[in-house]
Structures are given as C-alpha cells and as structure tokens.
Design a protein around this motif. Structure first.
Motif, PDB file in Angstrom:
ATOM      1  N   LEU A 146       0.855  -1.189   0.000  1.00  0.00           N
ATOM      2  CA  LEU A 146       0.000   0.000   0.000  1.00  0.00           C
ATOM      3  C   LEU A 146       0.886   1.232   0.000  1.00  0.00           C
ATOM      4  CD1 LEU A 146      -2.591  -0.965   2.787  1.00  0.00           C
ATOM      5  CD2 LEU A 146      -2.681  -1.499   0.329  1.00  0.00           C
ATOM      6  N   ASP A 147       0.393   2.321  -0.583  1.00  0.00           N
ATOM      7  CA  ASP A 147       1.232   3.521  -0.575  1.00  0.00           C
ATOM      8  C   ASP A 147       1.151   4.227   0.777  1.00  0.00           C
ATOM      9  OD1 ASP A 147      -1.050   5.263  -0.542  1.00  0.00           O
ATOM     10  OD2 ASP A 147      -1.154   5.184  -2.729  1.00  0.00           O
ATOM     11  N   SER A 148       2.050   5.179   0.977  1.00  0.00           N
ATOM     12  CA  SER A 148       2.170   5.849   2.273  1.00  0.00           C
ATOM     13  C   SER A 148       0.889   6.571   2.671  1.00  0.00           C
ATOM     14  CB  SER A 148       3.337   6.847   2.243  1.00  0.00           C
ATOM     15  OG  SER A 148       4.564   6.159   2.120  1.00  0.00           O
ATOM     16  N   ALA A 149       0.205   7.172   1.696  1.00  0.00           N
ATOM     17  CA  ALA A 149      -1.020   7.902   2.010  1.00  0.00           C
ATOM     18  C   ALA A 149      -2.081   6.969   2.585  1.00  0.00           C
ATOM     19  CB  ALA A 149      -1.550   8.597   0.754  1.00  0.00           C
ATOM     20  N   LEU A 150      -2.161   5.744   2.076  1.00  0.00           N
ATOM     21  CA  LEU A 150      -3.127   4.789   2.605  1.00  0.00           C
ATOM     22  C   LEU A 150      -2.750   4.367   4.021  1.00  0.00           C
ATOM     23  CD1 LEU A 150      -3.937   2.519  -0.470  1.00  0.00           C
ATOM     24  CD2 LEU A 150      -5.385   4.253   0.598  1.00  0.00           C
ATOM     25  N   TRP A 151      -1.461   4.144   4.256  1.00  0.00           N
ATOM     26  CA  TRP A 151      -1.043   3.789   5.622  1.00  0.00           C
ATOM     27  C   TRP A 151      -1.324   4.929   6.597  1.00  0.00           C
ATOM     28  CZ3 TRP A 151      -0.862  -0.657   7.526  1.00  0.00           C
ATOM     29  CH2 TRP A 151      -0.446  -1.760   6.786  1.00  0.00           C
ATOM     30  N   GLN A 152      -1.157   6.149   6.138  1.00  0.00           N
ATOM     31  CA  GLN A 152      -1.483   7.287   6.993  1.00  0.00           C
ATOM     32  C   GLN A 152      -2.972   7.311   7.311  1.00  0.00           C
ATOM     33  OE1 GLN A 152       0.033  10.639   4.793  1.00  0.00           O
ATOM     34  NE2 GLN A 152       2.176  10.041   5.114  1.00  0.00           N
ATOM     35  N   VAL A 154      -4.929   4.685   7.429  1.00  0.00           N
ATOM     36  CA  VAL A 154      -5.160   3.596   8.387  1.00  0.00           C
ATOM     37  C   VAL A 154      -4.794   4.057   9.797  1.00  0.00           C
ATOM     38  CG1 VAL A 154      -4.446   1.280   9.102  1.00  0.00           C
ATOM     39  CG2 VAL A 154      -4.852   1.763   6.681  1.00  0.00           C
ATOM     40  N   GLY A 155      -3.637   4.705   9.925  1.00  0.00           N
ATOM     41  CA  GLY A 155      -3.214   5.193  11.235  1.00  0.00           C
ATOM     42  C   GLY A 155      -4.180   6.207  11.816  1.00  0.00           C
ATOM     43  N   ALA A 156      -4.657   7.124  10.977  1.00  0.00           N
ATOM     44  CA  ALA A 156      -5.596   8.142  11.451  1.00  0.00           C
ATOM     45  C   ALA A 156      -6.922   7.508  11.879  1.00  0.00           C
ATOM     46  CB  ALA A 156      -5.834   9.178  10.350  1.00  0.00           C
ATOM     47  N   THR A 157      -7.345   6.453  11.188  1.00  0.00           N
ATOM     48  CA  THR A 157      -8.607   5.795  11.527  1.00  0.00           C
ATOM     49  C   THR A 157      -8.495   5.050  12.848  1.00  0.00           C
ATOM     50  OG1 THR A 157      -9.137   5.560   9.181  1.00  0.00           O
ATOM     51  CG2 THR A 157     -10.358   4.177  10.719  1.00  0.00           C
ATOM     52  N   VAL A 158      -7.389   4.354  13.049  1.00  0.00           N
ATOM     53  CA  VAL A 158      -7.169   3.676  14.337  1.00  0.00           C
ATOM     54  C   VAL A 158      -7.121   4.699  15.465  1.00  0.00           C
ATOM     55  CG1 VAL A 158      -5.552   2.271  15.677  1.00  0.00           C
ATOM     56  CG2 VAL A 158      -6.030   1.688  13.286  1.00  0.00           C
ATOM     57  N   ARG A 159      -6.484   5.829  15.213  1.00  0.00           N
ATOM     58  CA  ARG A 159      -6.416   6.878  16.242  1.00  0.00           C
ATOM     59  C   ARG A 159      -7.810   7.410  16.567  1.00  0.00           C
ATOM     60  NH1 ARG A 159      -2.624  10.359  18.521  1.00  0.00           N
ATOM     61  NH2 ARG A 159      -3.743  11.561  20.103  1.00  0.00           N
ATOM     62  N   ALA A 160      -8.650   7.586  15.553  1.00  0.00           N
ATOM     63  CA  ALA A 160     -10.018   8.062  15.792  1.00  0.00           C
ATOM     64  C   ALA A 160     -10.782   7.081  16.672  1.00  0.00           C
ATOM     65  CB  ALA A 160     -10.743   8.277  14.466  1.00  0.00           C
ATOM     66  N   PHE A 232       2.133   4.706   8.974  1.00  0.00           N
ATOM     67  CA  PHE A 232       1.004   4.442   9.871  1.00  0.00           C
ATOM     68  C   PHE A 232       1.084   5.343  11.101  1.00  0.00           C
ATOM     69  CE2 PHE A 232      -0.544   2.506  13.751  1.00  0.00           C
ATOM     70  CZ  PHE A 232      -1.840   2.141  13.421  1.00  0.00           C
ATOM     71  N   MET A 233       2.250   5.410  11.725  1.00  0.00           N
ATOM     72  CA  MET A 233       2.394   6.206  12.944  1.00  0.00           C
ATOM     73  C   MET A 233       2.261   7.697  12.669  1.00  0.00           C
ATOM     74  SD  MET A 233       2.475   4.162  15.410  1.00  0.00           S
ATOM     75  CE  MET A 233       2.703   5.468  16.634  1.00  0.00           C
ATOM     76  N   ALA A 234       2.673   8.145  11.462  1.00  0.00           N
ATOM     77  CA  ALA A 234       2.478   9.556  11.111  1.00  0.00           C
ATOM     78  C   ALA A 234       0.987   9.869  11.069  1.00  0.00           C
ATOM     79  CB  ALA A 234       3.130   9.858   9.768  1.00  0.00           C
ATOM     80  N   GLY A 235       0.202   8.944  10.504  1.00  0.00           N
ATOM     81  CA  GLY A 235      -1.256   9.129  10.503  1.00  0.00           C
ATOM     82  C   GLY A 235      -1.839   9.042  11.879  1.00  0.00           C
ATOM     83  N   TYR A 236      -1.355   8.111  12.668  1.00  0.00           N
ATOM     84  CA  TYR A 236      -1.875   7.912  14.032  1.00  0.00           C
ATOM     85  C   TYR A 236      -1.584   9.130  14.904  1.00  0.00           C
ATOM     86  CZ  TYR A 236      -2.883   5.632  18.475  1.00  0.00           C
ATOM     87  OH  TYR A 236      -3.415   5.297  19.716  1.00  0.00           O
ATOM     88  N   GLN A 237      -0.406   9.682  14.760  1.00  0.00           N
ATOM     89  CA  GLN A 237       0.008  10.814  15.590  1.00  0.00           C
ATOM     90  C   GLN A 237      -0.400  12.165  15.007  1.00  0.00           C
ATOM     91  OE1 GLN A 237       4.197  10.004  15.812  1.00  0.00           O
ATOM     92  NE2 GLN A 237       3.967   8.424  17.391  1.00  0.00           N
ATOM     93  N   GLY A 238      -0.935  12.136  13.783  1.00  0.00           N
ATOM     94  CA  GLY A 238      -1.368  13.382  13.167  1.00  0.00           C
ATOM     95  C   GLY A 238      -0.224  14.247  12.692  1.00  0.00           C
ATOM     96  N   THR A 239       0.929  13.607  12.354  1.00  0.00           N
ATOM     97  CA  THR A 239       2.090  14.384  11.942  1.00  0.00           C
ATOM     98  C   THR A 239       2.316  14.351  10.435  1.00  0.00           C
ATOM     99  OG1 THR A 239       3.519  12.450  12.330  1.00  0.00           O
ATOM    100  CG2 THR A 239       3.270  14.017  14.137  1.00  0.00           C
ATOM    101  N   HIS A 240       1.389  13.664   9.702  1.00  0.00           N
ATOM    102  CA  HIS A 240       1.547  13.611   8.244  1.00  0.00           C
ATOM    103  C   HIS A 240       1.116  14.935   7.630  1.00  0.00           C
ATOM    104  CE1 HIS A 240      -2.577  12.536   9.117  1.00  0.00           C
ATOM    105  NE2 HIS A 240      -2.906  12.815   7.873  1.00  0.00           N
ATOM    106  N   ALA A 241       1.576  15.164   6.423  1.00  0.00           N
ATOM    107  CA  ALA A 241       1.235  16.415   5.726  1.00  0.00           C
ATOM    108  C   ALA A 241      -0.264  16.455   5.429  1.00  0.00           C
ATOM    109  CB  ALA A 241       2.036  16.529   4.433  1.00  0.00           C
ATOM    110  N   ALA A 242      -0.877  17.624   5.555  1.00  0.00           N
ATOM    111  CA  ALA A 242      -2.322  17.763   5.269  1.00  0.00           C
ATOM    112  C   ALA A 242      -2.560  17.693   3.778  1.00  0.00           C
ATOM    113  CB  ALA A 242      -2.817  19.077   5.830  1.00  0.00           C
TER     114      ALA A 242
END
Length: 242
Positions: A146-152, A154-160, A232-242
C-alpha cells in the motif's frame, strides 16, 4: 439506543434496527434459509464461515459466534448462560451502533439473536456489508504494498477509534478494510469494549504491527515493509502532511 427494536419468543431474543431490516425471526439467522431464497451472494473463507446475504435494505454479513481455544473444541458454539445485554452478539451490536452514531467507519448492525437452551446460549449477528471492500491483508497479498497515504489513513482511523475510547481486542491486518474510494473501515468487534485512555492504546498498535510481521514471515509475496509503519504512525500521531 435510538431506533433499536426488541422482541422475545419462546426460542430466542432478537434485537434489530428497523432501518436496516424488517422484523427478523429464526430463519434470518440460518444460512440455509438465505440459500433457499437464492439470496446468498458470497461467503468468507476464514476460521469460521460468514455468509454474505442480500437483504431488503442492502447486503448484509451473517455471522454465527463460535468459541475459541480448547473449550471451543468441545462446546463449539455454546456459551455459558449470561444476561442478554452481556451476551456476545448483543454487546457487539450495541458497540457497533454506538460507534456508527459517533461517526466512526464501522459497519452498522442490522440484527442480533440470543438463543437460550438450558444453561447455555448461542448467538448470531447480522451487520451491513461494506460495498466493494477488501481487507488490507488480501490487498497486500494480491496487489503488493500500500502507498504511504493509505497507511497514513489507516493510522488516522485507528487513532479516531482510540480517541473514542474503543479497545479492539484483535486489531490485525484482516479486520482493516479499504473500499473502492480507499476509505478505511474497521470490522470484527467481538469481545471489544469502551475504555478510559491508557496503555492499551499503544498495545493495540503493537498488536497490529505483530500481525503484519507475522504475515510477512508466512508469505514472501505479502506486500509489507517495515518502513510502512512510519507512515502508519504519522497518521496515528497526526504528523503527516495535510
């Protein structure tokens, strides 16, 4: 819960959402009945079969509850008697309905059955089927990484989910889904619950990471890379680019 309907018969107790299914009865929880109606549209191939059936308000997934471990080899699908509200199907029904009402991407529950006999009960659940979706295990096995955007995502969804205080007892790569629009969905909330914030949130993420590493050791074609975890962790922690 708003909109929840209940009824009790001599054989069972039923809960259902009338916006998802008309009043259910015993046949609705029997795969053979759906087959006789020519309304089975597929089935899963996991440890226990789940049936995909064509309901009046949309396709649904029918799942019967089974026991695990050594006890499950003897009792199979029989659980020691407890109240309806604390039974397996009814707990999952309540949690899914609450999560969906809170805006989390989970399938809405349609109906549940609690069938008591003596000192044991059996249980079943009907939930909506997420259209055009596949779990990320299957996607990475068939299509590669999966590409990085999809992993982000996934991480954001788990965090939610965690921010709402939902503990997933078996978070792994088989119960995270992507639909045709690449929206992330979470499924399989049997034995899950709401909790106060704590160490379980990190442990949940670590469980997912273990499942990914485990699948990689079993299948060289599994499209997982250790670097994916950073996304994944960038998405989970909210540190990925908007």
């Amino acid at each position: 819960m708003s909109g929840l309907q209940k009824k009790e018969t001599a054989a069972a107790v039923y809960w259902w959402d009338p916006t998802r299914i008309a009043e259910p009865d015993e046949p609705h929880f029997q795969p053979s009945w759906w087959q006789e109606q020519d309304r089975v549209v597929g089935s899963s191939t996991g440890r226990n079969v789940a049936w995909f059936v064509q309901g009046e308000q949309g396709n649904m997934v029918l799942r019967h509850y089974y026991r695990g471990g050594l006890v499950g080899k003897v009792l199979t699908d029989q659980f020691w008697l407890e109240s309806v509200e604390k039974s397996r199907a009814m707990r999952e029904f309540q949690l899914l309905q609450w999560m969906a009402d809170e805006g989390l991407p989970v399938p809405r529950p349609c109906a549940a059955r609690y069938a008591r006999r003596g000192l044991i009960y059996r249980a079943d659940l009907l939930i909506e089927m997420i259209p055009n979706s596949r779990d990320i295990f299957r996607m990475m096995t068939d299509q590669g990484p999966l590409d990085s955007a999809l992993w982000q995502s996934v991480g954001a969804t788990v965090r939610a989910m965690h921010d709402k205080g939902v503990y997933h007892s078996d978070l792994n790569c088989h119960n995270i889904m992507l639909d045709s629009d690449n929206k992330v969905w979470l499924i399989d909330f049997d034995k899950c619950e709401r909790r106060e914030p704590g160490e379980w949130q990190q442990a949940n993420c670590e469980r997912l990471l273990r499942s990914l590493r485990k699948e990689l050791t079993k299948n060289d074609s599994f499209g997982w890379k250790e670097s994916d975890w950073s996304a994944f962790m960038a998405g989970y922690q909210g540190t990925h680019a908007a």
